[in-house]
Structures are given as C-alpha cells and as structure tokens.
Design an enzyme around this catalytic site. Structure first.
Site, PDB file in Angstrom:
ATOM      1  N   ASP A  32      46.901  32.277  31.483  1.00  0.00           N
ATOM      2  CA  ASP A  32      47.502  31.070  30.909  1.00  0.00           C
ATOM      3  C   ASP A  32      47.857  30.059  31.990  1.00  0.00           C
ATOM      4  O   ASP A  32      47.531  28.876  31.896  1.00  0.00           O
ATOM      5  CB  ASP A  32      48.754  31.432  30.099  1.00  0.00           C
ATOM      6  CG  ASP A  32      48.383  32.077  28.765  1.00  0.00           C
ATOM      7  OD1 ASP A  32      47.174  32.236  28.504  1.00  0.00           O
ATOM      8  OD2 ASP A  32      49.289  32.415  27.996  1.00  0.00           O
ATOM      9  N   LYS A  77      54.380  25.154  19.825  1.00  0.00           N
ATOM     10  CA  LYS A  77      54.037  26.578  19.785  1.00  0.00           C
ATOM     11  C   LYS A  77      54.919  27.371  20.747  1.00  0.00           C
ATOM     12  O   LYS A  77      55.369  28.469  20.424  1.00  0.00           O
ATOM     13  CB  LYS A  77      52.560  26.758  20.141  1.00  0.00           C
ATOM     14  CG  LYS A  77      52.032  28.149  19.864  1.00  0.00           C
ATOM     15  CD  LYS A  77      50.513  28.156  19.979  1.00  0.00           C
ATOM     16  CE  LYS A  77      49.895  29.367  19.312  1.00  0.00           C
ATOM     17  NZ  LYS A  77      50.129  30.610  20.011  1.00  0.00           N
ATOM     18  N   ASN A  90      49.315  30.739  14.364  1.00  0.00           N
ATOM     19  CA  ASN A  90      48.323  31.011  15.415  1.00  0.00           C
ATOM     20  C   ASN A  90      48.984  31.835  16.522  1.00  0.00           C
ATOM     21  O   ASN A  90      48.643  31.707  17.687  1.00  0.00           O
ATOM     22  CB  ASN A  90      47.773  29.691  15.960  1.00  0.00           C
ATOM     23  CG  ASN A  90      46.456  29.892  16.718  1.00  0.00           C
ATOM     24  OD1 ASN A  90      45.882  30.984  16.708  1.00  0.00           O
ATOM     25  ND2 ASN A  90      45.998  28.857  17.377  1.00  0.00           N
ATOM     26  N   ASP A 140      55.766  29.997  17.620  1.00  0.00           N
ATOM     27  CA  ASP A 140      55.324  31.393  17.688  1.00  0.00           C
ATOM     28  C   ASP A 140      56.456  32.377  17.400  1.00  0.00           C
ATOM     29  O   ASP A 140      56.243  33.399  16.731  1.00  0.00           O
ATOM     30  CB  ASP A 140      54.707  31.702  19.057  1.00  0.00           C
ATOM     31  CG  ASP A 140      53.230  31.304  19.103  1.00  0.00           C
ATOM     32  OD1 ASP A 140      52.769  30.615  18.168  1.00  0.00           O
ATOM     33  OD2 ASP A 140      52.541  31.686  20.068  1.00  0.00           O
ATOM     34  N   HIS A 163      48.747  24.173  22.668  1.00  0.00           N
ATOM     35  CA  HIS A 163      49.923  23.742  23.433  1.00  0.00           C
ATOM     36  C   HIS A 163      49.646  23.628  24.929  1.00  0.00           C
ATOM     37  O   HIS A 163      50.080  22.685  25.585  1.00  0.00           O
ATOM     38  CB  HIS A 163      51.077  24.708  23.175  1.00  0.00           C
ATOM     39  CG  HIS A 163      50.763  26.160  23.467  1.00  0.00           C
ATOM     40  ND1 HIS A 163      51.651  27.000  24.060  1.00  0.00           N
ATOM     41  CD2 HIS A 163      49.639  26.914  23.253  1.00  0.00           C
ATOM     42  CE1 HIS A 163      51.104  28.194  24.178  1.00  0.00           C
ATOM     43  NE2 HIS A 163      49.888  28.168  23.702  1.00  0.00           N
TER      44      HIS A 163
END
Ligand code: DC
Length: 653
Positions: free
Chosen positions: A318, A418, A92, A49, A393
């Site tokens: 998350d 990621k 992404n 990322d 991930h």
C-alpha cells in the site's frame, strides 16, 4: 464534491496525529466480537471500512457502543454469534470481507456476504478452497471464485492440515488463522505459493496473541493454531495510528520540508506492529532525512534532493503507491517490483497508477508486476492534470503529493473516506501553497498593466484571465460555434489549445495576440463569459497557473471564484472619467479614431452590465483592498501593490 483543485505547494511542515490503523481496527473489532468479555478499543479508525465491519458485527448480534470519541466498547460473544442468519453488506472492505467469510463459514449459521461491484471483482477463491477442506459449505452466488457468497451451516471436520495459497492476497491466510480457534482443535495451516504482504500476517498473529491465542510458526511457511484455543478480551486495546496513512505525510516531508523543520506524524513509530512503517526506510533510501521514536516519525528533504531507487515492494504494497509519486521528485528512475497484488486491490492499481502518472508527464513503464517511474524529461515541470481516482482512497491520497510539482485536480476526493475521511483538510494544514495575488476591477482600470508589472517585479507567473475568454470567443468563431451555444462554446473552452508566451498568445500554434483584441472578439468574450458552463470549463485552466514561485491573477472573479484563498486581493478601480481618458489615449495611440463621449457612455454601460450580471458579477470582495488609481500613475499603483504583498508576506524580498 466531485473534485478538489490543489495549487502547487511550495513547502511542507508541521505535525499530524494519524487516524487509527485500518488493518488493526478491523482485526481488533472482529477478535473483540469473538472474545469472551468486553473489550474497550481506543483510537479506533472511524471510516467506511471500519463502519462496514461494525455494521456487520451489529447485524450478527454483537453489541458495540462508542463511549466517547474513538473509544468503543465491544461485548464479545465467546465464539458464537447470536444471529444465525443474516445478509451482510461489506462495501469494498477487503479486511472485513475476507475475515468474516472465514469466521462465518465455520460458525454454523446461514449467511450471505456481498459488497460493492468492485468487491465482486476481487478474488476470494483461495480462501473458499481452504475453508472447504474443513467441510465448510460455501456457494458462489454469481461468479466462481468471487463474491457474493452464501455460507451454509455445515458439519465442520476440524483439525489436520489445511492448505491455503498465499500469492494473491495475504488476507486469505489472515481470515483462516483468525477463524480456526472457533474449531477448538489443533490445526496446521500450510501456505502454498509465495506468501505476499507478510507484514500483514504478522499483525494478525500479534493481535491474536493479544486476545489470548498464540499461533506457532513453522517453515514453509506454516502455522499451528493450538487446541482448545479461545479468544479472551485483553480489557483495553489501543489501536495505533495508520502507517499507510502516515506515508503521505512522510512523503510530503521528504519532498517539501526543510531540514530542521520536518513534517512529523504522531501515532506510529519504531514500536509499530505495522509493516508499512518500513516505508520510512524506503524514503531514507531515496535520501530523505528520517527520524523516529517509539510512536512518532519525522521526514524532511535532503539538501541534495531525492534519488530514485529499485525496491522489492512486496512487504509494503500500500505505501509503495506513495513511493511511485515521490519518484516524480527524485533524480533518475524508481523501480517498484513484486507488486502484482496491486491488480486485485480497490482498483487495478498498476494500470491506474501508470495512467495517471503519465498525465503528469512522468515517464512510466507498467509491467505485469512492476512499475518504473521517472520524472519528465529534461527537467520539464510536471503538467497540470485532472487525476482520476477510481474509487480508490489511496489513488486520491498519493496523488495529492504531485501538488508539490504542479497544480492538479483530484477527482472524487471523498473516496478517502474508506480509511481517512478528512485527509485533504489535514494535507491542507501541512502543505503551503504558492502565493497568489488576485487583482479584479472594472474594465479599463489599468489592472492588466498593473498585474503584469507586479508579476514581473516579483518573478511570479501572470494570468490574464480575460484572454482565456477572448481566446474562447475566437476559437468558437473559427469552429463555427455560435457564442450563444452554451454547450458548444463550453466544449471549445475545454479543448482550447493555448500557450502564453512572453507578451504573446498562441492558439493552436498560431500567434493571436492582436486577433483577440479586436472589437468583435471583445464583444464575443463578454457574451461567452456570461455562460456558466464556459466559466466552469475554464476554471481548472486558470487554476493551473497557480504555480511556484507565485501567481498574479488578473480578472473579475479571481478573488471570488478562481482563487478565493488568495493571500492578497486587490480591487483596482478609477473614476469612469479617468478610465475613459486612459482608453482614449490608448486607442488614439493605435490610430483608432474615437470620441470621448462615446467612450464614456460605453464604459458606463459596461460597468452597469458587469455589476448586474448574474454570473461572476463585478464586485469588490469583502477581504479585498480597494486601490483607487484615479489620481495615481502606473508606477505608484505597482509600488502600492508590491508594498502590500511584502507586508502580507505574500512575497518576500
Ligand atoms: O479583461 P478583458 O477585457 O480581457 O476580459 C474579456 C472578457 O471576459 C470581458 O467581457 C470580461 C470577461 N472576463 C470575465 O468574465 N472573467 C474574468 N475572470 C476575466 C474576464
């Protein structure tokens, strides 16, 4: 690597220095790029990322260099990107996509923003609607409301009031707030709908302030970006550790670390900017013992065990995925509510979590915006399963924790790149697997008897891997699949419905321990065992025996392929004459007439074939202990192995 097999873990402990926060890294990079002056960013996360953000900034003409590991120098462009026309690929990375959309829409250039197919399924319409209120010209290149996007130079009408919806992703508000200082005019942003994931907006405001722009907050909520705001480099900016990444280790501590020997994470703590540090509160609520300082946290298992909770998890979307897996180790139900945003993340996380938790035998209820999880009924152990990760991930990382309850296979572990490229290596350093003793050796050496007796003495599980090849041969014959048909037999092996009882073996509900010992099946077993795809199909089935409190695995590739990290490897053999005698006595005892000469010839031939075959040949591993039982009886051999197991710490007591 297409999968990683994890054995059941029996404890956790130690310390982990966390990689940098993804949310902070990508915001800091963008603000440093927009600022006046050079910013030295320390502790930057190096992952997919952040690589996408760095690539994009480079393509926009922003200079960034790594001076030493994790230390980046970014030369700001004072609000005006040198490159006015570019195509940006953002993978992404939602943090990069949404914030760059906002900034570039107001930047007066001509840009195309695209990503991987999943990025093109993640909504961006609410942000585009907000930017259009300011005069931005944005076209959807494929589907209305979704990437890819084309941003065109436009006459921006700055100032006034801009509305943005807050209930799909907080990244829309974040992007808008970060972009507005480029207009130079005071602007009020009013959030419509519930603002979800608020702590991420707090990170945005905090970082903007560190780069010199103070946003005032009002009711509603609303936010005022002041006139004549501009970003100025703070000189040095240190990225703290990633609090979401911390959740996996804290959870491991809560599940498997003994009191007094907690699992510690370094890099985030009480002073963290990240909302996900509040994951620790949720764990404490489940009963975990938590301690923290300014930039560290520790977790261990409470003596009385964890308990399920009901939590509105909107503030930690998350890290809440981690709680869903911790719930497998808690008494009662865990209910995670207000998590509709899970559906528009790297994958539809509500559906994905429900499906994969179910494979482990958990009881799961998937709601529109909630998930209820409970461990399997009646204290049943978790089932060994092959866990899909959906190129997400966090799916891979949170499911690693299920290993404290069962061996499992995690697909595509590389997807952690990621945000956490070496996650599984770090997890391996703080989690201790159940011990394994691998016993290999030539046919008729007595390894089966010795292995079973050692397992019994230690209270360990016992894997007779040869039986799996025998069962495969039997099942193939019954299904009319020829033993030479590699694909056919591999398919039979993959669906084998077996159950091992106490000394008996069941195939599709039928007791078959005598059937699989027939001579013809032995011959078939040796044929199917030479087929690589059959061995591959049986690999995870064998590893699924690697459970607490420990395992004795018997068979020819135990030490080399199936359990290469076994704490004790024994190569058990005996002279061919003694082996022939043992087999002779066994067969005569069963009333089978044989001659010693035939047995000797047969064993010599099998030894030669076994040693010469290309697939899993019979060979002593360099780290295996040779145990020659030519002059030993079973009791002596068992005592020898048990002694070694104690010396090596493979078994205590
Ligand atoms: O140990 P056994 O005789 O039950 O094994 C049956 C067959 O399977 C024999 O041909 C050896 C083979 N085998 C194997 O290739 N790999 C193993 N791990 C165990 C057995």
């Amino acid at each position: 690597m297409s999968f990683i097999d994890l054995p059941q873990m029996i404890s956790a402990g130690g310390s982990v220095r966390l990689p940098g926060s993804k949310s902070i890294s990508n915001r800091a990079l963008l603000l440093a790029a927009l600022a006046d002056g050079v910013t030295e960013i320390r502790g930057l996360l190096v992952s997919d990322d952040t690589a996408r953000m760095l690539d994009a900034l480079r393509a926009l003409g922003v200079e960034s260099v790594e001076s030493e590991e994790g230390r980046w120098l970014v030369t700001g462009c004072a609000g005006r990107f040198p490159v006015r026309r570019a195509d940006l690929f953002l993978g992404n990375a939602g943090t990069a996509f949404r914030s760059l959309t906002a900034v570039l829409a107001l930047a007066g250039g001509d840009y195309v923003l695209e990503g991987v197919p999943r990025m093109h399924e993640r909504p961006v319409g609410d942000l585009v609607d907000a930017l259009r209120q300011l005069g931005a010209e944005i076209d959807y290149l494929e589907r209305e409301g979704y990437p890819p996007l084309r941003l065109k130079p436009a006459a921006i009408r700055p100032g006034g009031v801009v509305g943005v919806r807050g209930d799909v992703s907080s990244q829309f508000l974040t992007g808008l707030l970060m972009a507005l200082p480029l207009t130079g005019v005071e602007t009020r942003v009013v959030v419509t709908g519930e603002l979800i994931s608020r702590p991420y907006v707090d990170i945005t405001l905090d970082l903007m302030a560190r780069f010199g722009v103070r946003v005032a907050r009002g009711e509603g909520p609303s936010f005022v970006v002041p006139a004549a705001a501009r970003y100025v480099s703070p000189g040095v900016f240190a990225v703290e550790g990633d609090a979401s990444s911390a959740s996996y280790f804290l959870a491991a501590g809560a599940i498997g670390a003994r009191r007094g020997r907690p699992l510690r994470v370094e890099g985030v703590g009480r002073r963290s900017l990240q909302g996900d540090v509040r994951f620790a509160e949720a764990l404490a609520h489940m009963g975990a013992e938590i301690d923290m300082g300014d930039d560290w946290m520790e977790a261990s298992r409470p003596p009385e065990g964890l308990r399920g909770i009901a939590l509105d998890a909107n503030h930690i979307p998350d890290a809440a995925m981690t709680l869903a897996v911790v719930a497998l180790f808690a008494r009662g139900e865990t209910r995670l509510g207000n998590i509709a945003s899970w559906r528009v993340k790297e994958t539809d996380r509500l559906a994905a979590m429900a499906r994969e938790l179910g494979k482990l035998g958990a009881r799961v209820e998937e709601g529109r915006d909630f998930l209820v999880i409970a461990p399997p009924d009646d204290g049943q152990p978790l089932r060994a399963a092959d866990i899909g990760t959906y190129d997400d991930h966090r799916m891979a990382m949170c499911f690693s924790l299920a290993a404290f309850g069962t061996p499992l296979r995690v697909d595509d572990p590389g997807c952690t790149a990621k945000t956490f490229p070496d996650y599984f290596a770090r997890f391996g350093r703080v989690a201790t697997p159940a011990p394994v003793i691998a016993i290999d050796g030539p046919t008729a050496s007595g390894k089966g008897t010795v292995s079973a007796r050692v397992a019994q003495a230690l209270g360990f599980h016992y894997l007779d891997s040869g039986a799996l090849y025998r069962l495969t041969a039997l099942a193939a014959r019954e299904a009319g699949v020829a033993w030479t048909d590699e694909a056919g037999v591999a398919a039979v092996a993959a669906r084998l419905d077996v159950r091992f009882g106490d000394g008996d073996v069941w195939l599709a509900g039928r007791e078959v321990s005598a059937d699989i010992r027939q001579e013809s099946i032995s011959g078939g077993a040796s044929k199917v065992a030479a087929l690589p795809r059959v061995r591959e199909a049986l690999l995870f089935r064998q590893r699924a025996f690697h459970r607490a409190p420990g395992l004795v695995g018997d068979g020819r590739d135990m030490a080399s392929v199936v359990f290469p990290h076994a704490g004790l490897k024994i190569f058990l053999t005996a002279s061919v004459g003694v082996r022939a005698e043992r087999r002779y006595k066994q067969l005569i005892g069963k009333g089978v007439a044989v001659s010693m000469d035939d047995l000797l010839r047969d064993l010599r031939e099998r030894d030669a074939r076994d040693a010469a075959r290309s697939v899993a040949p019979l060979r002593q591993q360099p780290d295996a202990v040779l145990l020659d039982t030519t002059k030993m009886d079973i009791e002596e051999a068992v005592a020898f192995v048990l002694g070694l197991a104690r010396d090596r710490g493979v078994a205590t007591g």
